[in-house]
Design a protein around this motif. Structure first.
Motif, PDB file in Angstrom:
ATOM      1  N   ARG A  34       0.835  -1.207   0.000  1.00 27.61           N
ATOM      2  CA  ARG A  34       0.000   0.000   0.000  1.00 27.61           C
ATOM      3  C   ARG A  34       0.867   1.253   0.000  1.00 27.61           C
ATOM      4  O   ARG A  34       0.622   2.197  -0.751  1.00 27.61           O
ATOM      5  CB  ARG A  34      -0.910  -0.023   1.226  1.00 27.61           C
ATOM      6  N   VAL A  35       1.902   1.265   0.843  1.00 28.10           N
ATOM      7  CA  VAL A  35       2.808   2.417   0.900  1.00 28.10           C
ATOM      8  C   VAL A  35       3.526   2.588  -0.432  1.00 28.10           C
ATOM      9  O   VAL A  35       3.653   3.713  -0.948  1.00 28.10           O
ATOM     10  CB  VAL A  35       3.823   2.252   2.054  1.00 28.10           C
ATOM     11  N   LEU A  36       3.998   1.495  -0.991  1.00 22.80           N
ATOM     12  CA  LEU A  36       4.710   1.575  -2.270  1.00 22.80           C
ATOM     13  C   LEU A  36       3.804   2.098  -3.387  1.00 22.80           C
ATOM     14  O   LEU A  36       4.226   2.942  -4.179  1.00 22.80           O
ATOM     15  CB  LEU A  36       5.280   0.210  -2.648  1.00 22.80           C
ATOM     16  N   PHE A  37       2.597   1.616  -3.465  1.00 29.66           N
ATOM     17  CA  PHE A  37       1.693   2.077  -4.514  1.00 29.66           C
ATOM     18  C   PHE A  37       1.379   3.563  -4.359  1.00 29.66           C
ATOM     19  O   PHE A  37       1.450   4.319  -5.333  1.00 29.66           O
ATOM     20  CB  PHE A  37       0.389   1.267  -4.511  1.00 29.66           C
ATOM     21  N   VAL A  38       1.054   4.001  -3.141  1.00 30.22           N
ATOM     22  CA  VAL A  38       0.714   5.411  -2.927  1.00 30.22           C
ATOM     23  C   VAL A  38       1.924   6.294  -3.206  1.00 30.22           C
ATOM     24  O   VAL A  38       1.813   7.315  -3.902  1.00 30.22           O
ATOM     25  CB  VAL A  38       0.180   5.620  -1.492  1.00 30.22           C
ATOM     26  N   ALA A  39       3.097   5.931  -2.698  1.00 35.23           N
ATOM     27  CA  ALA A  39       4.292   6.751  -2.909  1.00 35.23           C
ATOM     28  C   ALA A  39       4.674   6.792  -4.386  1.00 35.23           C
ATOM     29  O   ALA A  39       5.023   7.863  -4.915  1.00 35.23           O
ATOM     30  CB  ALA A  39       5.446   6.206  -2.077  1.00 35.23           C
ATOM     31  N   PHE A  40       4.609   5.660  -5.056  1.00 33.14           N
ATOM     32  CA  PHE A  40       4.962   5.609  -6.472  1.00 33.14           C
ATOM     33  C   PHE A  40       3.985   6.434  -7.314  1.00 33.14           C
ATOM     34  O   PHE A  40       4.392   7.163  -8.224  1.00 33.14           O
ATOM     35  CB  PHE A  40       4.978   4.150  -6.949  1.00 33.14           C
ATOM     36  N   THR A  41       2.712   6.355  -6.995  1.00 34.76           N
ATOM     37  CA  THR A  41       1.704   7.140  -7.718  1.00 34.76           C
ATOM     38  C   THR A  41       1.933   8.634  -7.516  1.00 34.76           C
ATOM     39  O   THR A  41       1.906   9.419  -8.481  1.00 34.76           O
ATOM     40  CB  THR A  41       0.291   6.749  -7.260  1.00 34.76           C
ATOM     41  N   PHE A  42       2.154   9.048  -6.282  1.00 36.09           N
ATOM     42  CA  PHE A  42       2.406  10.470  -6.029  1.00 36.09           C
ATOM     43  C   PHE A  42       3.713  10.930  -6.667  1.00 36.09           C
ATOM     44  O   PHE A  42       3.813  12.072  -7.112  1.00 36.09           O
ATOM     45  CB  PHE A  42       2.398  10.769  -4.524  1.00 36.09           C
ATOM     46  N   LEU A  43       4.712  10.061  -6.705  1.00 33.35           N
ATOM     47  CA  LEU A  43       5.978  10.414  -7.341  1.00 33.35           C
ATOM     48  C   LEU A  43       5.787  10.649  -8.837  1.00 33.35           C
ATOM     49  O   LEU A  43       6.309  11.617  -9.395  1.00 33.35           O
ATOM     50  CB  LEU A  43       7.020   9.316  -7.096  1.00 33.35           C
ATOM     51  N   ILE A  44       5.030   9.796  -9.490  1.00 32.87           N
ATOM     52  CA  ILE A  44       4.770   9.972 -10.929  1.00 32.87           C
ATOM     53  C   ILE A  44       4.005  11.266 -11.175  1.00 32.87           C
ATOM     54  O   ILE A  44       4.353  12.044 -12.078  1.00 32.87           O
ATOM     55  CB  ILE A  44       4.015   8.751 -11.484  1.00 32.87           C
ATOM     56  N   VAL A  45       2.985  11.519 -10.361  1.00 32.51           N
ATOM     57  CA  VAL A  45       2.197  12.756 -10.528  1.00 32.51           C
ATOM     58  C   VAL A  45       3.079  13.976 -10.277  1.00 32.51           C
ATOM     59  O   VAL A  45       3.011  14.973 -11.013  1.00 32.51           O
ATOM     60  CB  VAL A  45       0.971  12.734  -9.594  1.00 32.51           C
ATOM     61  N   ALA A  46       3.927  13.922  -9.245  1.00 30.07           N
ATOM     62  CA  ALA A  46       4.806  15.057  -8.943  1.00 30.07           C
ATOM     63  C   ALA A  46       5.816  15.293 -10.060  1.00 30.07           C
ATOM     64  O   ALA A  46       6.123  16.447 -10.404  1.00 30.07           O
ATOM     65  CB  ALA A  46       5.517  14.821  -7.622  1.00 30.07           C
ATOM     66  N   LEU A  47       6.350  14.222 -10.624  1.00 30.73           N
ATOM     67  CA  LEU A  47       7.302  14.385 -11.735  1.00 30.73           C
ATOM     68  C   LEU A  47       6.617  14.981 -12.969  1.00 30.73           C
ATOM     69  O   LEU A  47       7.202  15.823 -13.658  1.00 30.73           O
ATOM     70  CB  LEU A  47       7.964  13.049 -12.075  1.00 30.73           C
ATOM     71  N   ILE A  48       5.410  14.569 -13.244  1.00 31.83           N
ATOM     72  CA  ILE A  48       4.659  15.148 -14.371  1.00 31.83           C
ATOM     73  C   ILE A  48       4.422  16.634 -14.132  1.00 31.83           C
ATOM     74  O   ILE A  48       4.636  17.456 -15.039  1.00 31.83           O
ATOM     75  CB  ILE A  48       3.338  14.380 -14.586  1.00 31.83           C
ATOM     76  N   ILE A  49       4.016  16.970 -12.910  1.00 29.09           N
ATOM     77  CA  ILE A  49       3.798  18.392 -12.592  1.00 29.09           C
ATOM     78  C   ILE A  49       5.111  19.161 -12.664  1.00 29.09           C
ATOM     79  O   ILE A  49       5.162  20.292 -13.163  1.00 29.09           O
ATOM     80  CB  ILE A  49       3.145  18.530 -11.202  1.00 29.09           C
ATOM     81  N   GLN A  50       6.187  18.572 -12.190  1.00 27.92           N
ATOM     82  CA  GLN A  50       7.501  19.235 -12.183  1.00 27.92           C
ATOM     83  C   GLN A  50       7.973  19.567 -13.602  1.00 27.92           C
ATOM     84  O   GLN A  50       8.492  20.653 -13.834  1.00 27.92           O
ATOM     85  CB  GLN A  50       8.521  18.313 -11.490  1.00 27.92           C
ATOM     86  N   PHE A  51       7.785  18.645 -14.533  1.00 30.18           N
ATOM     87  CA  PHE A  51       8.356  18.852 -15.867  1.00 30.18           C
ATOM     88  C   PHE A  51       7.391  19.506 -16.852  1.00 30.18           C
ATOM     89  O   PHE A  51       7.847  20.103 -17.831  1.00 30.18           O
ATOM     90  CB  PHE A  51       8.865  17.523 -16.436  1.00 30.18           C
ATOM     91  N   LEU A  52       6.106  19.413 -16.637  1.00 24.94           N
ATOM     92  CA  LEU A  52       5.164  19.991 -17.595  1.00 24.94           C
ATOM     93  C   LEU A  52       4.629  21.363 -17.198  1.00 24.94           C
ATOM     94  O   LEU A  52       4.059  22.059 -18.033  1.00 24.94           O
ATOM     95  CB  LEU A  52       3.979  19.036 -17.832  1.00 24.94           C
ATOM     96  N   THR A  53       4.791  21.744 -15.948  1.00 23.32           N
ATOM     97  CA  THR A  53       4.297  23.046 -15.483  1.00 23.32           C
ATOM     98  C   THR A  53       5.452  23.817 -14.856  1.00 23.32           C
ATOM     99  O   THR A  53       6.508  23.256 -14.554  1.00 23.32           O
ATOM    100  CB  THR A  53       3.173  22.852 -14.445  1.00 23.32           C
ATOM    101  N   PRO A  54       5.250  25.090 -14.618  1.00 20.46           N
ATOM    102  CA  PRO A  54       6.322  25.858 -13.960  1.00 20.46           C
ATOM    103  C   PRO A  54       6.395  25.638 -12.450  1.00 20.46           C
ATOM    104  O   PRO A  54       7.234  26.230 -11.786  1.00 20.46           O
ATOM    105  CB  PRO A  54       5.944  27.314 -14.275  1.00 20.46           C
ATOM    106  N   ILE A  55       5.554  24.776 -11.915  1.00 19.15           N
ATOM    107  CA  ILE A  55       5.576  24.496 -10.479  1.00 19.15           C
ATOM    108  C   ILE A  55       6.736  23.553 -10.182  1.00 19.15           C
ATOM    109  O   ILE A  55       6.834  22.466 -10.745  1.00 19.15           O
ATOM    110  CB  ILE A  55       4.249  23.859 -10.025  1.00 19.15           C
ATOM    111  N   ALA A  56       7.624  23.973  -9.278  1.00 18.33           N
ATOM    112  CA  ALA A  56       8.804  23.176  -8.925  1.00 18.33           C
ATOM    113  C   ALA A  56       8.559  22.525  -7.563  1.00 18.33           C
ATOM    114  O   ALA A  56       8.724  23.147  -6.514  1.00 18.33           O
ATOM    115  CB  ALA A  56      10.040  24.046  -8.895  1.00 18.33           C
TER     116      ALA A  56
END
Length: 178
Positions: free
Chosen positions: A60-82
């Protein structure tokens, strides 16, 4: 600090929502299970297990952390939000993960307690009725016993008083010991 608290409580609600939706159906998990596993290793038809629903802590921890990591990386590289460039972004990221995990366990508790209440509702009703009847009987016993005690006390009062007995000193004098 205020934004982190808002993110934390929002993540708790998000975790409750994710757990609840997975408890209703696990189609996405079944799809990935069929995609990655051979026919012998695929999950059974009646199995309700999902990414979060009915999982142990570590998956459960791995799935939630991995999902949030993917979403954060998408936000980091596609938007100006760092997100990963400041303390506040990393703190909000951690709050979101932790809040989502807490939300899944809160939802688990609520769903399990609802199931237990539904199973035990008939027996709880019987217990309440039995205790109500026992309470009535107890009150009736008290009122009847009180009447008996009062009547016995009245009888004792009506009886003639006994002659006062000699004190211990007088009895010893009578025996010649004093």
């Amino acid at each position: 600090m205020g934004l982190e608290i808002i993110i934390f409580f929002g993540a708790i609600l998000f975790g409750i929502f994710v757990y609840w939706t997975e408890s209703k159906g696990n189609g996405l998990y079944r799809f990935f299970n069929k995609l990655f596993n051979s026919k012998e290793l695929q999950m059974k038809v009646g199995n309700k297990k999902g990414f979060i629903y009915k999982q142990d802590l570590l998956p459960r921890v791995l799935f939630v952390a991995f999902t949030f990591l993917i979403v954060a990386l998408i936000i980091q590289f596609l938007t100006p939000i760092a997100i990963f460039s400041s303390y506040y972004g990393i703190s909000a990221f951690a709050s979101a993960i932790f809040g989502t995990l807490i939300g899944t366990y809160v939802a688990n508790f609520v769903l399990k307690s609802g199931e237990v209440i539904e199973e035990q509702s008939d027996s709880i009703e019987d217990v309440v009725k039995d205790s109500f009847n026992k309470g009535k009987e107890f009150l009736e016993d008290l009122t009847h016993k009180d009447v008996k005690v009062v009547q016995e006390a009245k009888k004792e009062i009506k009886e003639e008083p006994k002659a006062p007995e000699k004190s211990a000193r007088e009895r010893l004098k009578d025996k010649g010991l004093m």
